[in-house]
Design a protein around this motif. Structure first.
Motif, PDB file in Angstrom:
ATOM      1  N   GLY A 134      13.172  -0.445 -10.162  1.00 18.42           N
ATOM      2  CA  GLY A 134      14.034   0.120  -9.141  1.00 18.42           C
ATOM      3  C   GLY A 134      15.116  -0.854  -8.725  1.00 18.42           C
ATOM      4  N   LYS A 135      16.099  -0.334  -8.046  1.00 15.48           N
ATOM      5  CA  LYS A 135      17.204  -1.154  -7.589  1.00 15.48           C
ATOM      6  C   LYS A 135      17.217  -1.228  -6.065  1.00 15.48           C
ATOM      7  N   VAL A 136      17.602  -2.386  -5.588  1.00 12.64           N
ATOM      8  CA  VAL A 136      17.709  -2.609  -4.146  1.00 12.64           C
ATOM      9  C   VAL A 136      19.166  -2.878  -3.829  1.00 12.64           C
ATOM     10  N   ASN A 137      19.682  -2.181  -2.827  1.00 14.90           N
ATOM     11  CA  ASN A 137      21.054  -2.487  -2.425  1.00 14.90           C
ATOM     12  C   ASN A 137      21.047  -3.344  -1.172  1.00 14.90           C
ATOM     13  N   ALA A 138      22.186  -3.947  -0.925  1.00 11.90           N
ATOM     14  CA  ALA A 138      22.261  -4.892   0.188  1.00 11.90           C
ATOM     15  C   ALA A 138      22.035  -4.204   1.528  1.00 11.90           C
ATOM     16  N   GLY A 139      22.371  -2.907   1.601  1.00 10.51           N
ATOM     17  CA  GLY A 139      22.171  -2.186   2.851  1.00 10.51           C
ATOM     18  C   GLY A 139      20.722  -2.190   3.286  1.00 10.51           C
ATOM     19  N   GLN A 140      19.790  -2.098   2.308  1.00  6.31           N
ATOM     20  CA  GLN A 140      18.372  -2.135   2.645  1.00  6.31           C
ATOM     21  C   GLN A 140      17.963  -3.520   3.117  1.00  6.31           C
TER      22      GLN A 140
ATOM     23  N   SER B 272       7.227  -5.229   9.731  1.00  7.31           N
ATOM     24  CA  SER B 272       6.417  -4.913   8.558  1.00  7.31           C
ATOM     25  C   SER B 272       5.802  -6.177   7.981  1.00  7.31           C
ATOM     26  N   THR B 273       4.692  -6.007   7.279  1.00 13.71           N
ATOM     27  CA  THR B 273       4.049  -7.137   6.607  1.00 13.71           C
ATOM     28  C   THR B 273       3.670  -6.737   5.183  1.00 13.71           C
ATOM     29  N   GLY B 274       3.498  -7.717   4.340  1.00 16.02           N
ATOM     30  CA  GLY B 274       3.082  -7.464   2.964  1.00 16.02           C
ATOM     31  C   GLY B 274       2.984  -8.773   2.199  1.00 16.02           C
ATOM     32  N   GLU B 275       2.343  -8.724   1.069  1.00 16.04           N
ATOM     33  CA  GLU B 275       2.172  -9.943   0.279  1.00 16.04           C
ATOM     34  C   GLU B 275       3.433 -10.296  -0.494  1.00 16.04           C
ATOM     35  N   ILE B 276       4.287  -9.297  -0.810  1.00 11.41           N
ATOM     36  CA  ILE B 276       5.526  -9.574  -1.524  1.00 11.41           C
ATOM     37  C   ILE B 276       6.687  -9.023  -0.720  1.00 11.41           C
ATOM     38  N   ASP B 277       7.884  -9.532  -1.010  1.00 12.26           N
ATOM     39  CA  ASP B 277       9.059  -9.088  -0.278  1.00 12.26           C
ATOM     40  C   ASP B 277       9.493  -7.716  -0.766  1.00 12.26           C
ATOM     41  N   LEU B 278      10.305  -7.049   0.027  1.00  8.72           N
ATOM     42  CA  LEU B 278      10.756  -5.695  -0.272  1.00  8.72           C
ATOM     43  C   LEU B 278      11.487  -5.625  -1.597  1.00  8.72           C
ATOM     44  N   GLU B 279      12.367  -6.585  -1.873  1.00  4.64           N
ATOM     45  CA  GLU B 279      13.169  -6.559  -3.095  1.00  4.64           C
ATOM     46  C   GLU B 279      12.304  -6.666  -4.333  1.00  4.64           C
TER      47      GLU B 279
ATOM     48  N   ASN C  87      13.907  -9.654   4.973  1.00  2.00           N
ATOM     49  CA  ASN C  87      12.786 -10.321   4.305  1.00  2.00           C
ATOM     50  C   ASN C  87      12.666 -11.761   4.786  1.00  2.00           C
ATOM     51  N   VAL C  88      11.586 -12.079   5.476  1.00  2.00           N
ATOM     52  CA  VAL C  88      11.370 -13.428   6.002  1.00  2.00           C
ATOM     53  C   VAL C  88      10.002 -13.916   5.535  1.00  2.00           C
ATOM     54  N   PRO C  89       9.938 -15.018   4.794  1.00  2.42           N
ATOM     55  CA  PRO C  89       8.627 -15.540   4.377  1.00  2.42           C
ATOM     56  C   PRO C  89       7.839 -16.042   5.581  1.00  2.42           C
ATOM     57  N   ILE C  90       6.562 -15.759   5.587  1.00  3.13           N
ATOM     58  CA  ILE C  90       5.734 -16.139   6.729  1.00  3.13           C
ATOM     59  C   ILE C  90       5.480 -17.639   6.744  1.00  3.13           C
ATOM     60  N   THR C  91       5.386 -18.163   7.931  1.00  2.00           N
ATOM     61  CA  THR C  91       5.013 -19.567   8.126  1.00  2.00           C
ATOM     62  C   THR C  91       3.663 -19.607   8.810  1.00  2.00           C
TER      63      THR C  91
ATOM     64  N   GLN D 277       0.817  -1.204   0.000  1.00  5.76           N
ATOM     65  CA  GLN D 277       0.000   0.000   0.000  1.00  5.76           C
ATOM     66  C   GLN D 277       0.854   1.258   0.000  1.00  5.76           C
ATOM     67  N   GLY D 278       2.182   1.104  -0.198  1.00  2.54           N
ATOM     68  CA  GLY D 278       3.053   2.269  -0.238  1.00  2.54           C
ATOM     69  C   GLY D 278       2.657   3.203  -1.363  1.00  2.54           C
ATOM     70  N   SER D 279       2.879   4.504  -1.166  1.00  2.00           N
ATOM     71  CA  SER D 279       2.463   5.500  -2.149  1.00  2.00           C
ATOM     72  C   SER D 279       3.168   5.286  -3.470  1.00  2.00           C
ATOM     73  N   ASN D 280       4.433   4.973  -3.455  1.00  2.00           N
ATOM     74  CA  ASN D 280       5.162   4.580  -4.659  1.00  2.00           C
ATOM     75  C   ASN D 280       6.391   3.815  -4.231  1.00  2.00           C
ATOM     76  N   ARG D 281       6.920   3.047  -5.163  1.00  4.44           N
ATOM     77  CA  ARG D 281       8.009   2.140  -4.819  1.00  4.44           C
ATOM     78  C   ARG D 281       9.283   2.884  -4.444  1.00  4.44           C
ATOM     79  N   LYS D 282       9.547   4.001  -5.086  1.00  3.52           N
ATOM     80  CA  LYS D 282      10.743   4.763  -4.747  1.00  3.52           C
ATOM     81  C   LYS D 282      10.663   5.299  -3.326  1.00  3.52           C
ATOM     82  N   ALA D 283       9.448   5.776  -2.937  1.00  5.62           N
ATOM     83  CA  ALA D 283       9.290   6.288  -1.570  1.00  5.62           C
ATOM     84  C   ALA D 283       9.520   5.173  -0.557  1.00  5.62           C
ATOM     85  N   VAL D 284       9.034   3.972  -0.854  1.00  4.46           N
ATOM     86  CA  VAL D 284       9.245   2.846   0.048  1.00  4.46           C
ATOM     87  C   VAL D 284      10.722   2.496   0.131  1.00  4.46           C
TER      88      VAL D 284
END
Length: 910
Positions: A661-667, A646-653, A673-677, A605-612
């Motif tokens: 967009g690009k994800v760096n390892a620092g993020q 945080s929760t969501g249907e997909i992982d941050l990356e 990112n942990v898949p739910i059990t 539900q983030g406003s845009n991916r760059k902001a997230v």
């Protein structure tokens, strides 16, 4: 103390107090000497008369006459010594030291086994009697409490104590509940409209008290004898925690209770001045004993006649009483008032204007004398609603005035820090009005009010902080409440969008029996709760802030898991934040949750991916942007340590990459990112849905209390907390394989913080060490499956190079040495490809500019080349990264040689 000495001291101390003493022992006697009643000892009807005469004198036609001690002995069928001990307990006289000495001498004559047997028997008898006594009192109190109504007491009103709403009995008398150190009602006192006071039968008075108020932060505790005195002292010092100990003998026990609870608070005994010619000053002596036992202070009314502070206030007015109270303070290890002149308090000029709280407001009072009658008259001008000046404060930029008031129609007192520069200015009045304080509209009176604010009230220094968490030795919640005992008063001057959610429902035990029990054995739920408990721990041990992002499909239990974690600190729906925010908005929330727990719902539900992406990095960076101030220079940089869940249907990356967009390892090592059990342990419920429904109901009815208990525990276990984190970190690092990258090691250290939090909080969750470690190891393994065991940047760079060769290996690389004319011309030539006839390996000879600007885009191309060389994808010469490999049109240009052989194994068939 010999038995005869005990009897003598009890008889002396009990003189004139036998009715209340007998009430405390559950013995009912008539109030009038002319009234006959049933004998409390033998039960004979209409044969008993209680003359008292200060000695508890009585006579029964059947069982005889005697004094108060004789009556107690007859009722309990015991001897005079045991009766004296029962009365001593009511009076607060400590006789047990002598009993221990007596037991020591008896040890010489008796065997140890026999003594232990006697002690055990006596202990069991005492425990049984105490239990029965509590049960009898509780039944009596509840029966009486059910008949009360809230109202204003004529007894207090006649003393000028107005505005206090208290439980009233049917005859207009007061029912005063007494609580112990744990807040449990253990006794009660009734005060008739005429002022007659009696303890409710079977009350346990020792150490119990009546709290007049309950301030958010406790820096001063004032203990008075009676309720009216305590209320008057509360008017003198409204910011202090004020209680009534009921009588002088109980002062020392109440004082000790508060010293145990508030180790750094200033404790003041508001003594009664029981001054009489040739008689002991009991009020002063008992007050000094109590103060000396807790390194406290005594405030004694400066009178030459018997008086308490309520008497003094009635005789001299509140302003004069306040001055006298402050001037009379002394400690018992210093010169007492008995050895120096009683301070003379200057009385106010009767014709000098002054500010006074009356008629439900703060008024400017201008006294004058009527010309005709000579009688004093007063002109009253309303300034504002009742207002308390609690102190002055400062942060790194400016000074403040600390003000307290209760908004009209509200029940909760409000505390605000008003900048000194705004006092008397439009901005200052606007801020006070916005907070619910009604203020006069007349300019002249506002000027008087501004002067009053700057020259009156307490000048105690407060700390003003814009971040929550550990401040000045205590913990500041995002709603501004303070847990612990700060070194000085502290006020949170920031704001959180979720401040209203920090409520309490249920208890820490009920949370354990419901929420923690249902989460037990379910790794994702235990992980979420671990994040909540880790929040205040990271600041205490100096760890970095981080977060966990739990992802999975719909109906996987993300919301239920988030609610379980959030219930540690408050109402889940009220505390929940959202990714639908700007990066700056989340940074402000992080500062308002410093050393605290940030629940973030639905990353999708983030406003845009760059902001997230920006927020995910900034959230755990711990330092805000440097921003200029309009008056010049820069604003203070915000700093924080946040623990997010945080929760969501997909992982941050995947979410950020969906828009290119690009994800760096620092993020990815800050927000894990942990898949739910899904839950598999239903704890007696039929299926996952029933279990989830039970968890949702548990979170709605049990929240907030356990988090406060956890923070209180941490505040007293700082060294143990730091050692627990170090021990957990050593264990986690020892479990990692040698090839684990530095990034994986950093994340294992973060799981060590989670483990330490759960190990330390086992008494609050009810989970054992093995259950805790199994759940966290399960989640760590799930994270490794997503992230990998190697350095994340290296893996991403390798994937980036492979992606380029996969997309352009046959379209932008010209075959060499025999190009097919049909391939010419090649647009945007990247280099030449050569196929080894023996191994079928394809080697890509790449122009250096293409490698630097396209393949290694966004990275240092030298470091990028080294990673590919280490992975066997690049032929690196001894110097540089390019070499001459091919002859092109008669010359030998430099190329970067890349090797890529796609893995043709079908892993899905393994």
């Amino acid at each position: 103390m010999r038995s005869i000495d005990l009897i003598r001291e009890v008889s002396t101390s009990a003189a004139g107090r036998w009715i209340s003493i007998l009430d405390g022992l559950g013995i009912t006697v008539p109030n009038s000497a002319s009234t006959h009643s049933a004998c409390p000892a033998c039960g004979g009807k209409d044969r008993f008369r209680f003359d008292d005469n200060g000695r508890g004198s009585h006579i029964c036609n059947q069982c005889g006459a005697g004094d108060g001690l004789d009556l107690v002995a007859k009722v309990f069928n015991t001897d005079t010594i045991e009766a004296a001990k029962s009365v001593a307990d009511i009076l607060g006289i400590d006789y047990r030291t002598s009993e221990q000495e007596k037991s020591t001498s008896q040890t010489i004559k008796s065997s140890k086994a026999e003594l232990e047997h006697r002690k055990q028997e006596q202990s069991e008898l005492n425990a049984n009697e105490q239990t029965k006594r509590r049960e009898r009192f509780t039944a009596r109190y509840k029966e009486l409490e059910a008949k009360t109504v809230e109202g204003t007491s004529n007894y207090l009103t006649n003393k000028g104590l107005t505005g206090f709403t208290m439980p009233l009995l049917s005859d207009g008398g007061l029912l005063i509940p007494l609580v112990d150190a744990g807040g449990v009602v253990t006794g009660a006192q009734t005060i008739a409209p005429t002022g007659e006071k009696r303890l409710l039968a079977d009350s346990i008075k020792k150490g119990s008290y009546y709290p007049v108020n309950a301030p958010e932060s406790v820096f001063t505790v004032i203990i008075a004898e009676g309720v009216a005195t305590a209320l008057s002292v509360h008017l003198i010092h409204p910011d202090a925690l004020t209680v009534a100990a009921i009588d002088a003998g109980n002062l020392i026990y109440v004082a000790r209770n508060f010293r145990d609870q508030y180790a750094r608070a200033k404790i003041i005994i508001a003594a009664d001045n029981d001054i009489k010619p040739d008689e002991p000053n009991t009020g002063k002596e008992k007050a000094e004993q109590a103060a000396k036992s807790v390194a406290g202070w005594v405030a004694l009314p400066p009178t030459e006649h018997k008086a308490d502070w309520d008497d003094y206030r009635q005789q001299n007015g509140l302003e004069c009483a306040t001055d006298a109270f402050n001037a009379s303070l002394y400690q018992c290890n210093s010169e007492s008032p008995a050895a120096k002149p009683i301070p003379i308090v200057a009385k106010r000029d009767p014709l000098k204007p002054y500010a006074d709280i009356r008629h439900g407001g703060l008024y400017w009072v201008e006294p004058k004398t009527d010309r005709d009658t000579g009688e004093p008259i007063e002109r009253e001008s309303w300034l504002c609603e009742p207002l308390t000046i609690a102190g002055i404060g400062e942060d790194d930029n400016e000074r403040y005035l600390i003000l307290k008031w209760t908004p009209e129609g509200g029940q909760t007192e409000r505390t605000e820090a008003l900048p000194m520069r705004d006092i008397g200015e439009r901005d200052g009045w606007s801020k006070l009005r916005a907070g619910g304080l009604s203020i006069t509209a007349k300019n002249g009176l506002r000027a008087i009010l501004a002067d009053y604010l700057q020259r009156n009230g307490s000048r105690d220094m407060w700390a003003i902080v814009s971040a929550t968490g550990w401040q000045s030795g205590a913990y500041i919640m995002p709603d501004g409440s303070v847990i612990g005992s700060p070194t000085k008063p502290v006020l949170f001057h920031g704001r959180s969008a979720a401040a209203k959610g920090y409520g309490v429902k249920g208890t820490a035990d009920s949370w354990q029996d419901n929420v923690a029990l249902l989460a037990k054995g379910n790794p994702s739920m235990m992980l979420g709760i671990a994040c909540a408990f880790a929040a205040p721990l990271i600041g205490l041990v100096g760890a970095d802030g981080f977060g966990v992002h739990l992802f999975g499909g719909s109906s996987a239990g993300k919301t239920t898991t988030g609610n379980a974690a959030t219930s540690v600190y408050g109402e889940p729906e009220g505390l929940k934040l959202t990714w639908y925010s700007t990066a700056l908005g989340l940074v402000n929330e992080a500062a308002a949750h410093n050393d605290g727990f940030m629940p973030l719902d639905e990353i999708g539900q983030g406003s845009n991916r760059k902001a997230v992406a920006d927020a995910a990095y900034a959230l755990f960076n711990g330092v805000g942007k440097i921003q200029g101030a309009k008056e010049g220079g820069n604003r203070d940089v915000k700093r924080w340590r946040a623990m997010a869940f945080s929760t969501g249907e997909i992982d941050l990356e995947s979410y950020i990459r969906a828009d290119g967009g690009k994800v760096n390892a620092g993020q990815l090592v800050r927000l894990l990112n942990v898949p739910i059990t899904k839950a598999t342990e239903f704890h007696g419920y039929a299926d996952g849905k029933a279990h989830a429904d039970a968890m949702r109901n548990a979170c709605q009815n049990h929240y907030g209390a356990v988090g406060r208990e956890w923070i209180k525990y941490l505040a007293s276990q700082k060294e143990a907390a730091a050692e627990a984190v170090r021990a957990a970190e050593r264990r986690w690092l020892s479990l990692l394989p040698a090839e684990a990258s530095e990034q994986v090691r950093r994340v294992s250290s973060r799981f060590a913080v989670l483990e330490a939090a759960l190990i330390l909080s086992r008494h609050l969750t009810g989970w054992n060490e093995q259950e805790i470690r199994d759940a966290l190891q399960y989640s760590f393994n799930a994270w490794v499956n997503e992230f990998g065991m190697q350095n994340r940047e290296s893996r991403l760079w390798i994937e980036q190079a492979e992606s380029f060769l996969q997309r352009f290996g046959y379209s932008r690389y010209l075959p060499h040495p025999n190009p097919d004319p049909r391939d010419l011309p090649i647009k945007d030539l990247a280099g030449y490809r050569v196929k080894n006839r023996m191994s079928e390996e394809i080697v890509f000879h790449t122009w250096p500019a293409v490698f630097k600007d396209e393949i290694a885009s966004g990275a240092n191309h030298i470091a990028f080349a080294q990673v590919l060389a280490d992975a066997g994808m690049l032929d690196k010469p001894k110097k540089g990264i390019a070499k001459k490999t091919l002859v092109i049109d008669g010359s030998q240009p430099h190329f970067i040689v890349l090797r890529y052989q796609p893995d043709t194994d079908d892993e899905s068939e393994e």
